[in-house]
Design a protein around this motif. Structure first.
Motif, PDB file in Angstrom:
ATOM      1  N   LEU A 158     -28.559  44.825  40.442  1.00  0.00           N
ATOM      2  CA  LEU A 158     -28.076  45.725  39.256  1.00  0.00           C
ATOM      3  C   LEU A 158     -26.296  45.760  39.810  1.00  0.00           C
ATOM      4  O   LEU A 158     -26.198  46.946  39.857  1.00  0.00           O
ATOM      5  N   VAL A 159     -25.746  44.932  40.132  1.00  0.00           N
ATOM      6  CA  VAL A 159     -24.122  45.154  40.396  1.00  0.00           C
ATOM      7  C   VAL A 159     -23.394  45.006  39.320  1.00  0.00           C
ATOM      8  O   VAL A 159     -22.276  45.540  39.125  1.00  0.00           O
ATOM      9  N   GLU A 160     -23.502  44.232  38.361  1.00  0.00           N
ATOM     10  CA  GLU A 160     -22.801  44.103  36.935  1.00  0.00           C
ATOM     11  C   GLU A 160     -23.399  44.318  35.731  1.00  0.00           C
ATOM     12  O   GLU A 160     -24.655  44.359  35.959  1.00  0.00           O
ATOM     13  N   SER A 161     -22.787  44.667  34.731  1.00  0.00           N
ATOM     14  CA  SER A 161     -23.430  44.936  33.747  1.00  0.00           C
ATOM     15  C   SER A 161     -22.530  44.882  32.340  1.00  0.00           C
ATOM     16  O   SER A 161     -21.198  44.887  32.527  1.00  0.00           O
ATOM     17  N   ARG A 162     -23.216  44.605  31.167  1.00  0.00           N
ATOM     18  CA  ARG A 162     -22.292  44.529  29.866  1.00  0.00           C
ATOM     19  C   ARG A 162     -22.884  45.447  28.790  1.00  0.00           C
ATOM     20  O   ARG A 162     -24.242  45.678  28.858  1.00  0.00           O
ATOM     21  N   LYS A 163     -22.106  46.156  28.197  1.00  0.00           N
ATOM     22  CA  LYS A 163     -22.517  47.327  27.332  1.00  0.00           C
ATOM     23  C   LYS A 163     -22.387  46.574  25.981  1.00  0.00           C
ATOM     24  O   LYS A 163     -21.261  45.830  25.676  1.00  0.00           O
ATOM     25  N   ILE A 164     -23.249  46.838  25.114  1.00  0.00           N
ATOM     26  CA  ILE A 164     -23.508  46.296  23.841  1.00  0.00           C
ATOM     27  C   ILE A 164     -23.921  47.356  22.865  1.00  0.00           C
ATOM     28  O   ILE A 164     -24.967  47.955  23.001  1.00  0.00           O
ATOM     29  N   LEU A 165     -23.274  47.720  21.954  1.00  0.00           N
ATOM     30  CA  LEU A 165     -23.634  48.473  20.960  1.00  0.00           C
ATOM     31  C   LEU A 165     -24.369  48.080  19.802  1.00  0.00           C
ATOM     32  O   LEU A 165     -23.575  47.210  19.096  1.00  0.00           O
ATOM     33  N   LEU A 166     -25.250  48.221  19.441  1.00  0.00           N
ATOM     34  CA  LEU A 166     -26.317  47.955  18.321  1.00  0.00           C
ATOM     35  C   LEU A 166     -26.099  48.678  17.319  1.00  0.00           C
ATOM     36  O   LEU A 166     -26.557  49.895  17.392  1.00  0.00           O
ATOM     37  N   LYS A 167     -25.800  48.177  15.989  1.00  0.00           N
ATOM     38  CA  LYS A 167     -25.823  49.017  14.829  1.00  0.00           C
ATOM     39  C   LYS A 167     -26.662  48.478  13.800  1.00  0.00           C
ATOM     40  O   LYS A 167     -27.170  47.375  14.185  1.00  0.00           O
ATOM     41  N   GLU A 168     -26.922  49.217  12.931  1.00  0.00           N
ATOM     42  CA  GLU A 168     -27.961  48.727  12.001  1.00  0.00           C
ATOM     43  C   GLU A 168     -27.730  47.211  11.453  1.00  0.00           C
ATOM     44  O   GLU A 168     -26.721  46.837  11.127  1.00  0.00           O
ATOM     45  N   GLY A 169     -28.634  46.350  11.689  1.00  0.00           N
ATOM     46  CA  GLY A 169     -28.852  45.045  10.911  1.00  0.00           C
ATOM     47  C   GLY A 169     -28.373  44.045  12.029  1.00  0.00           C
ATOM     48  O   GLY A 169     -28.555  43.000  11.897  1.00  0.00           O
ATOM     49  N   ASP A 170     -28.042  44.630  13.416  1.00  0.00           N
ATOM     50  CA  ASP A 170     -27.364  43.603  14.520  1.00  0.00           C
ATOM     51  C   ASP A 170     -28.821  43.169  15.156  1.00  0.00           C
ATOM     52  O   ASP A 170     -29.854  44.007  15.326  1.00  0.00           O
ATOM     53  N   VAL A 171     -28.811  42.262  15.824  1.00  0.00           N
ATOM     54  CA  VAL A 171     -29.904  41.819  16.453  1.00  0.00           C
ATOM     55  C   VAL A 171     -29.393  41.107  17.988  1.00  0.00           C
ATOM     56  O   VAL A 171     -28.272  40.611  17.994  1.00  0.00           O
TER      57      VAL A 171
END
Length: 779
Positions: free
Chosen positions: A529-542
């Motif tokens: 687990l050396v790199e990561s991507r942050k993703i914010l999910l809001k209502e309606g996102d998939v």
């Protein structure tokens, strides 16, 4: 005192049992009197004579009567029953039914004798529907229950449409009484039975008892033969009754039998009723409404066809993919994933809303993946059918410590390091979920496709698009400032659909394992687990996450200068599990099966001592071993995909053919006789069934011949087979190489395609039957 020698003995005749007592009537006299009275029905004395004789008949059949086991008594009685059941006098029909019931309990032989009399059986069930007086219906129902204690009795009742008449009788009584019916759950010697306190409800519960008894005896064909309109008419009433009982099961305050003034306690349990509803629903019309595939694809991938094609070519089973909710204002068919959440008006209502939906849920036990027989499938879940939800099996209440990153379970008694024996939830446990939510715990509920019809409709369509028999759906409700599950990866692909609030996901861009199989180890080595991507999910996102990609999510989201979003979150994960038969490894096994079937007996004659069969079995093992090393064989096979946009069908077909060519090339290049032989030897040492992983292949047509001719490696015969191979190793290896070469050069995609689709239909129909049954228990 001994008589003197030579004196005459008084000759005495041995009496029949019914002649031992002076007050016992002569059976012949009773029979003659009844028959004579039946011949002259217009005589005002006939009815009293018949009733008087029948009452005496009934007395003779009393279990305490010494005559009750005598076959001479039954013959004259039973010969009159068809005439008596056709009487216009309700009292005569009532006593005749009681006689049939009593005679059915005399012995198994007597029971089966009655069951063999078509006129008696038909007279009973037809009168249940025709009789106007409740006491007559009660007597007839009791007679049917007594007759149904034997398998032959049940079978004959079903053959003569008894279940149909009983259901009609139930509907006839139910309609005027539906508002007044109240059934209690009564505990007696550890079992929970249905009972009623009021006399007027006895008939209805008796009819329910009989209907459930016969329904639960039906085989698959008999269930299919119940008229569709009759199922549709009776199921809503059964579900209403079940809904009331379900609440009592949850509260767990059952009345003891000796504590309640019970007018009638049936021998049907709550589980029996749940099973009846489940059985009738399996073959009833689907409870889910149809959703066009364009709506599903448009909701997830936006309305553009190119975006769907791009997803399939660039991301499917290879990389995460985010689909923002861009279609809010577009006029297009809309899939409402969250219709069951219509009562959500404010964040404070979320825990109470969660409790309300949990109270309406029952346990949905998992079934064997390769099970396609409806009634065998039912046997797997019968013990817990209709039970309240169970911890670990249906629900988890968990949070991850934001500092230690370890998971903590709120219900520790149901979990040991996250894994425990399922325990049933009570109403109090469900209320505890509200407290747990306030303390930062996520509520995770699996099997939502079995509980909510709108979600079931979506999962059914997604399964069709991706060519799998079924798709699962899990619900996650997370409070603010918390994390539910710790960092993990899944053995299935998921679409994360954000329904309410927002959640921040951390996704690691490289898979921990490339396309893991179902139930493979899911441990995440921290050093990967050396790199990561942050993703914010809001209502309606998939968010699409392929299997094997590590991820975690929390409701603490850092938006930089714009501040933090810190609110509750509700999301649904749609899980696409690739079962063994429906990946490319499974397609290869089917292709080998189809190829050897097509070759026929002439090919077998070319090999001495069963070498062809041995080679075919070893090649099956080789395909399995190649799949462990080559991800392409673990990919989902989309050959059975349907509901696709018309413009994509040609591309899909070419794509699947191209993958099949790659698979056959891998088999040709990497199949190893030595490795496969070693695999089989290790199976012998472990005393394993060497082909347990391939038993699903027996579901195909011709399976018996295939099993006999080519699956020699059974648990009993494998030692002898391996010994034979050891003695003829060079010949066996040469035969294997020849079979492998011929298979890879001659196998046809289209031959395997048809068998693959046949198997897919069998699995899909079995899953639909299970889904219908479970949805009905939640309706």
């Amino acid at each position: 005192m001994e008589p003197k020698k030579g004196s005459k003995r008084t000759k005495t005749r041995k009496k029949h049992p019914w002649q031992k007592k002076k007050n016992n009537p002569n059976i012949i006299t009773l029979f003659s009197t009844t028959l004579a009275a039946l011949k002259i029905p217009e005589n005002p004395l006939s009815k009293p004579l018949i009733l008087n004789s029948l009452i005496k008949f009934l007395h003779l059949l009393n279990p305490n009567s010494p005559s009750s086991s005598q076959s001479p008594l039954l013959s004259p009685i039973l010969s009159l029953i068809p005439l008596l059941l056709h009487s216009n006098c309700g009292a005569i029909v009532c006593i005749a039914a009681k006689i049939v019931g009593a005679a059915s309990l005399v012995s198994i032989e007597a029971n089966e004798r009655i069951a063999g009399d078509t006129e008696i059986v038909k007279g009973l069930v037809v009168n249940i529907f025709r009789a106007e007086k409740m006491e007559v219906k009660i007597a007839l129902c009791n007679a049917v229950l007594d007759l149904s204690i034997s398998s032959l009795g049940c079978q004959r009742l079903l053959e003569l449409s008894g279940l149909n008449y009983i259901m009609l009788g139930f509907l006839q009584v139910q309609k005027p009484m539906v508002s007044s019916l109240y059934i209690n759950l009564i505990e007696n010697e550890g079992d929970i039975f249905l009972g009623v306190e009021h006399k007027q409800d006895e008939t209805l519960l008796l009819l329910l008892n009989v209907a459930a008894t016969l329904t639960n005896f039906c085989n698959s064909e008999q269930l299919k033969n119940i008229p569709r309109r009759l199922k549709e008419a009776i199921l809503p009433y059964l579900r209403d009754i079940w809904s009331n009982l379900r609440e009592q099961l949850l509260v767990s305050k059952f009345l003891k039998f000796f504590e309640v003034k019970c007018s009638y306690m049936s021998n049907i349990t709550a589980k029996n009723l749940a099973e009846s509803i489940f059985r009738l629903s399996m073959t009833a019309p689907a409870l889910t409404h149809y959703i066009p595939s364009e709506a599903v694809i448009g909701q997830i991938f936006w309305p553009s066809l190119s975006s769907f094609m791009n997803f399939m070519m660039e991301h499917w089973e290879s990389s995460p993919f985010l689909i923002r909710n861009q279609a809010k204002d577009l006029e297009m068919p809309k899939v409402d994933f969250s219709s069951f959440m219509h009562s959500l008006t404010c964040e404070e209502a979320l825990p109470r809303f969660l409790s309300s939906i949990l109270r309406g849920m029952v346990s949905c036990p998992p079934v064997a993946l390769n099970e396609i027989d409806s009634l065998s499938l039912l046997n797997d879940v019968r013990d817990t059918l209709g039970s309240p939800i169970m911890y670990q099996q249906d629900i988890r209440v968990v949070k991850t410590n934001l500092h230690s990153k370890f998971e903590e379970h709120y219900f520790q008694e149901g979990s040991s390091s996250g894994i425990g024996t399922p325990i049933s939830f009570s109403a109090q446990d469900i209320l505890k979920c509200e407290a747990a939510f306030e303390e930062g715990y996520t509520i995770a509920v699996r099997g939502m496709e079995f509980r909510i019809s709108s979600i079931a409709a979506v999962t059914r369509e997604i399964a069709s698009i991706f060519g799998q028999p079924s798709v699962g759906a899990n619900l996650y409700v997370t409070p603010p400032n918390s994390q539910g599950l710790s960092c993990h990866y899944d053995d299935h692909c998921v679409f994360v659909c954000q329904l309410y609030g927002a959640k921040q996901w951390t996704v690691y861009p490289q898979p921990i394992v490339k396309l893991p199989r179902l139930y493979e180890c899911l441990e995440v080595p921290p050093d990967l687990l050396v790199e990561s991507r942050k993703i914010l999910l809001k209502e309606g996102d998939v968010l699409y996450l392929p299997r094997g990609f590590a991820h975690e999510a929390c409701t603490v989201t850092d938006l930089g200068a714009s501040g933090n979003v810190n609110e509750s979150s509700v999301h649904l994960t749609l899980a696409i599990e690739v079962e063994s038969p429906f990946g490319w490894e499974g397609f290869a096994h089917i292709a080998l099966y189809q190829w050897i079937q097509k070759k026929g007996p002439d090919s077998i004659a070319c090999y001495a001592s069963g070498m062809l069969a041995i080679s075919v079995n070893i090649l099956h093992v080789a395909i399995k071993l190649i799949s462990s090393a080559e991800p392409v064989l673990r990919k989902a096979c989309l050959v059975a995909s349907s509901s696709l946009p018309t413009e994509t069908e040609n591309w899909f077909d070419k794509n699947q053919r191209a993958i099949f060519n790659i698979v056959t090339d891998k088999i040709s290049e990497l199949s190893s006789f030595a490795d496969s032989f070693e695999f089989l030897q290790m199976a012998v040492e472990r005393d394993d069934d060497p082909f347990h992983w391939l038993r699903w292949l027996e579901h195909l047509s011709g399976r018996e011949e295939y099993a006999r001719d080519f699956c020699y490696f059974t648990s009993d015969g494998i030692c002898e087979t391996l010994s034979f191979i050891n003695q003829h190793k060079e010949d066996a290896e040469a035969a294997f190489a020849h079979v492998k070469s011929n298979f890879c050069n001659e196998v046809l995609f289209d031959d395997a395609k048809e068998s693959f689709k046949t198997l897919h239909v069998l699995y899909k129909e079995a899953r639909m039957r299970y889904m219908n049954g479970m949805l009905s228990l939640h309706y």
